[in-house]
Write a protein that holds these residues in place. Structure first.
Motif, PDB file in Angstrom:
ATOM      1  N   ALA A 314       0.845  -1.189   0.000  1.00  0.00           N
ATOM      2  CA  ALA A 314       0.000   0.000   0.000  1.00  0.00           C
ATOM      3  C   ALA A 314       0.883   1.241   0.000  1.00  0.00           C
ATOM      4  N   ARG A 315       0.672   2.103  -0.961  1.00  0.00           N
ATOM      5  CA  ARG A 315       1.461   3.325  -1.100  1.00  0.00           C
ATOM      6  C   ARG A 315       0.525   4.461  -1.501  1.00  0.00           C
ATOM      7  N   TYR A 316       1.056   5.673  -1.481  1.00  0.00           N
ATOM      8  CA  TYR A 316       0.306   6.778  -2.050  1.00  0.00           C
ATOM      9  C   TYR A 316       1.241   7.603  -2.912  1.00  0.00           C
ATOM     10  N   ALA A 317       0.654   8.378  -3.783  1.00  0.00           N
ATOM     11  CA  ALA A 317       1.417   9.299  -4.610  1.00  0.00           C
ATOM     12  C   ALA A 317       0.675  10.620  -4.643  1.00  0.00           C
ATOM     13  N   VAL A 318       1.436  11.697  -4.592  1.00  0.00           N
ATOM     14  CA  VAL A 318       0.860  13.035  -4.681  1.00  0.00           C
ATOM     15  C   VAL A 318       0.834  13.448  -6.138  1.00  0.00           C
ATOM     16  N   LEU A 319      -0.346  13.763  -6.636  1.00  0.00           N
ATOM     17  CA  LEU A 319      -0.516  14.199  -8.015  1.00  0.00           C
ATOM     18  C   LEU A 319      -0.815  15.679  -8.035  1.00  0.00           C
ATOM     19  N   GLY A 320      -0.356  16.357  -9.094  1.00  0.00           N
ATOM     20  CA  GLY A 320      -0.632  17.786  -9.212  1.00  0.00           C
ATOM     21  C   GLY A 320       0.248  18.600  -8.288  1.00  0.00           C
ATOM     22  N   GLY A 321      -0.016  19.895  -8.275  1.00  0.00           N
ATOM     23  CA  GLY A 321       0.761  20.785  -7.419  1.00  0.00           C
ATOM     24  C   GLY A 321       2.086  21.193  -8.016  1.00  0.00           C
ATOM     25  N   GLY A 322       2.379  20.723  -9.236  1.00  0.00           N
ATOM     26  CA  GLY A 322       3.660  21.062  -9.846  1.00  0.00           C
ATOM     27  C   GLY A 322       3.689  22.475 -10.399  1.00  0.00           C
ATOM     28  N   ALA A 323       2.556  22.935 -10.913  1.00  0.00           N
ATOM     29  CA  ALA A 323       2.481  24.284 -11.459  1.00  0.00           C
ATOM     30  C   ALA A 323       1.860  25.230 -10.441  1.00  0.00           C
ATOM     31  N   ILE A 331      -3.330   9.952  -4.463  1.00  0.00           N
ATOM     32  CA  ILE A 331      -3.947   8.739  -4.966  1.00  0.00           C
ATOM     33  C   ILE A 331      -3.350   7.568  -4.200  1.00  0.00           C
ATOM     34  N   HIS A 332      -4.222   6.712  -3.712  1.00  0.00           N
ATOM     35  CA  HIS A 332      -3.789   5.587  -2.889  1.00  0.00           C
ATOM     36  C   HIS A 332      -3.769   4.319  -3.736  1.00  0.00           C
ATOM     37  N   LYS A 333      -2.640   3.631  -3.666  1.00  0.00           N
ATOM     38  CA  LYS A 333      -2.412   2.436  -4.479  1.00  0.00           C
ATOM     39  C   LYS A 333      -2.400   1.218  -3.563  1.00  0.00           C
ATOM     40  N   TYR A 334      -2.987   0.148  -4.051  1.00  0.00           N
ATOM     41  CA  TYR A 334      -3.073  -1.063  -3.227  1.00  0.00           C
ATOM     42  C   TYR A 334      -2.938  -2.283  -4.118  1.00  0.00           C
ATOM     43  N   VAL A 335      -2.179  -3.272  -3.632  1.00  0.00           N
ATOM     44  CA  VAL A 335      -2.134  -4.552  -4.328  1.00  0.00           C
ATOM     45  C   VAL A 335      -1.859  -5.655  -3.316  1.00  0.00           C
ATOM     46  N   TYR A 336      -2.525  -6.764  -3.514  1.00  0.00           N
ATOM     47  CA  TYR A 336      -2.342  -7.974  -2.701  1.00  0.00           C
ATOM     48  C   TYR A 336      -1.754  -9.018  -3.633  1.00  0.00           C
ATOM     49  N   ILE A 337      -0.555  -9.520  -3.294  1.00  0.00           N
ATOM     50  CA  ILE A 337       0.172 -10.408  -4.193  1.00  0.00           C
ATOM     51  C   ILE A 337       0.443 -11.749  -3.527  1.00  0.00           C
ATOM     52  N   THR A 338       0.109 -12.813  -4.232  1.00  0.00           N
ATOM     53  CA  THR A 338       0.432 -14.171  -3.823  1.00  0.00           C
ATOM     54  C   THR A 338       1.337 -14.774  -4.896  1.00  0.00           C
TER      55      THR A 338
END
Length: 548
Positions: A314-323, A331-338
């Motif tokens: 589980a991670r997040y990334a900040v989008l926008g705010g560059g200009a 945006i929150h990212k999620y993955v469950y891996i087996t």
């Protein structure tokens, strides 16, 4: 010879053979759609031709000459007019007459640094005219100052500019430029460590980061800069390992090209680094995987290769705010891996470049022959075309919980309202509102609010469900876990899952499901404020737990 070198030579050989067989167009080039493919194919053919230990089914002396000519043709298309606004650049698409094609800012970004790397390793085998052409091109690139851009967006363009500052600064002993590149590198690394990558899992952009900084790491001689480049590459490969499953890229994609969804095809750098899947016949993004290599840290490789213990990433990334004045959002990212599958995606809908966000899927490892390796549904949006299952709309809410994905699509009533989906080839039991499958080592249950029609295609099953508001619940279970639940066949799996029907609100504002694998109560529903809430066993799922 190390195993990664063996894998690189396999790539070189395969692409060189394709290049040698590629028919020439009237212009003398192989491709007009993208000038870079001419350079990449010629580089591979040249490298194979000068490798005395590489066995190939062609005359190396002849292909050395032909690949040299192709490289010369590419180099001559550079804009060499110092007064031109596109000085130092190449055209991207070449059209019917390459000499008349307008230069574009994109080719030099990546191709320029890779040219320097290729020249360093192969110049001794080049004719004097070819050496001179490369050196002349480097001088025009350096003088054009295409790389002289301020770091604002922390995206793949700026990553390539940063690498170019370091590479061309060292080449032309411009130490002020080297210092500028070093500052940009340190600033970029600090930003992505604190804010995540705004191009979260973006393909092919992620690999452009890897290529640019690996080339710089190979070429730059300054010890301090090289250490910071190593830190950057360690970060990138750690990020890659979080979503890695035997060549597949699980979880959300900020950008998906046709060879990224519904089948992972951009796999060459993974193949060289990890090598735990067969090299596919189709290689849509050749670029420089056969030449560049940076060894991922041992713990990164171990985590990527050993999926015996399921992992929640589980991670997040900040989008926008560059200009200036641009609002930022997370945006929150999620993955469950087996070891057999992965499930997850992006909690939030984001309109990315060309509307290519790939929101969620269940992913299988690659190496399934012609079959796709992803399962997902979505509501078609801007840019969608039949037989190209990308480009979704803004309509859709999701809940991710380990091996389960719940998605709601509160569409307007009517036969024109529909969701579409794709299923990998396997053994499937089809029912009006349910699909039960066994694919490789994975049982899959797909339940929908509305009836679903399925069309069998050569590499997938294409699904469509019409009529208005809709919802999808998908649960994946590996064969070993199914056996522990006393499930030994697809028929037994389907019988068990029929006892666990999800509950959908007719307007697709709520879905409730009790998962089989974890026996948890999962609910996704619209609240009184209009927003959607997710809960597990009655407790709200907070995004705060994903801000790691």
């Amino acid at each position: 010879m190390t195993t990664y070198e063996q894998r690189q030579r396999e790539i070189i050989r395969r692409i060189a053979i394709k290049a040698q067989k590629q028919p020439l167009l009237g212009s003398g080039l192989w491709f007009h759609h993208d000038i870079r493919d001419n350079f990449y194919y010629a580089a591979y053919l040249f490298a194979a031709s000068v490798d005395p230990d590489l066995s190939v089914p062609f005359d190396k002396e002849l292909t050395l000459a032909s690949s040299s000519q192709m490289l010369l043709k590419v180099l001559k298309l550079q804009d060499r007019d110092p007064d031109s606004p596109t000085y130092g650049h190449w055209p991207l698409g070449l059209g019917p007459v390459p000499k008349e094609a307008k230069p574009n800012t994109l080719p030099v970004e990546l191709m320029g640094s890779l040219m320097v790397y290729f020249y360093r390793d192969h110049q001794e085998h080049m004719s004097q005219p070819l050496q001179a052409a490369f050196e002349n091109a480097f001088e025009h690139m350096y003088k054009s100052r295409f790389y002289a851009k301020e770091i604002r967006e922390f995206n793949h363009h700026e990553a390539k500019y940063t690498a170019a500052k370091l590479i061309f600064g060292q080449m032309f002993r411009d130490y002020e430029l080297v210092e500028d590149g070093h500052r940009s590198l340190v600033r970029t690394l600090r930003h992505i460590r604190e804010n995540g990558m705004r191009e979260y899992g973006a393909l092919p952009w992620f690999w452009h980061w890897v290529q640019a900084f690996t080339a710089a790491w190979e070429l730059v001689e300054d010890v301090d800069i090289n250490r910071d480049l190593s830190d950057m590459l360690d970060y990138l490969w750690h990020e890659r390992s979080l979503y890695y499953l035997r060549g597949a890229w699980a979880g959300p994609h900020a950008r998906s090209l046709p060879h990224d969804a519904p089948k992972d095809g951009n796999v060459l750098f993974d193949y060289v680094q990890f090598g735990d899947f067969p090299l596919p016949d189709e290689m849509p993004r050749t670029e420089f995987a056969g030449f560049l290599y940076y060894e991922a840290p041992e713990d990164v490789s171990r985590n990527a290769l050993d999926r015996s213990i399921p992992l929640e990433a589980a991670r997040y990334a900040v989008l926008g705010g560059g200009a200036a004045g641009e609002e930022s959002r997370r945006i929150h990212k999620y993955v469950y891996i087996t070891e057999d599958y992965a499930a997850g995606g992006a909690w939030e809908r984001v309109r990315e470049y060309d509307n290519e966000q790939h929101r969620w899927d269940v992913t299988l490892p690659i190496g399934r022959g012609q079959s796709i390796n992803q399962l997902y549904f979505f509501h078609p949006g801007e840019g969608y075309a039949e037989l190209d299952p990308r480009h979704e709309s803004d309509i859709g809410e999701v809940l991710f919980r380990k091996n389960v994905v719940i998605a709601l699509y509160p569409l307007p009533e009517g036969e024109e309202s529909r969701i579409v989906g794709v299923l990998p080839k396997g053994e499937w039991i089809r029912e009006p509102n349910a699909l039960f499958g066994f694919v490789d080592r994975v049982y899959l249950a797909v339940r929908l609010l509305r009836p679903c029609q399925v069309e069998e295609l050569a590499d997938r099953d294409a699904a469509e469900s019409r009529g208005g508001p809709n919802g999808v619940v998908v649960e994946a279970i590996g064969r070993a876990d199914a056996e522990r639940l006393c499930i030994g066949s697809l028929q037994e799996f389907a019988a068990v899952m029929r006892e666990r029907e999800p509950e959908f609100a007719a307007d697709a504002t709520r879905a409730f499901y009790r998962s089989l694998a974890a026996d948890e109560e999962l609910e996704l529903s619209r609240g009184t404020d209009g927003g959607y809430q997710a809960s597990v066993n009655g407790e709200a799922v907070s995004f705060a737990r994903y801000e790691v």
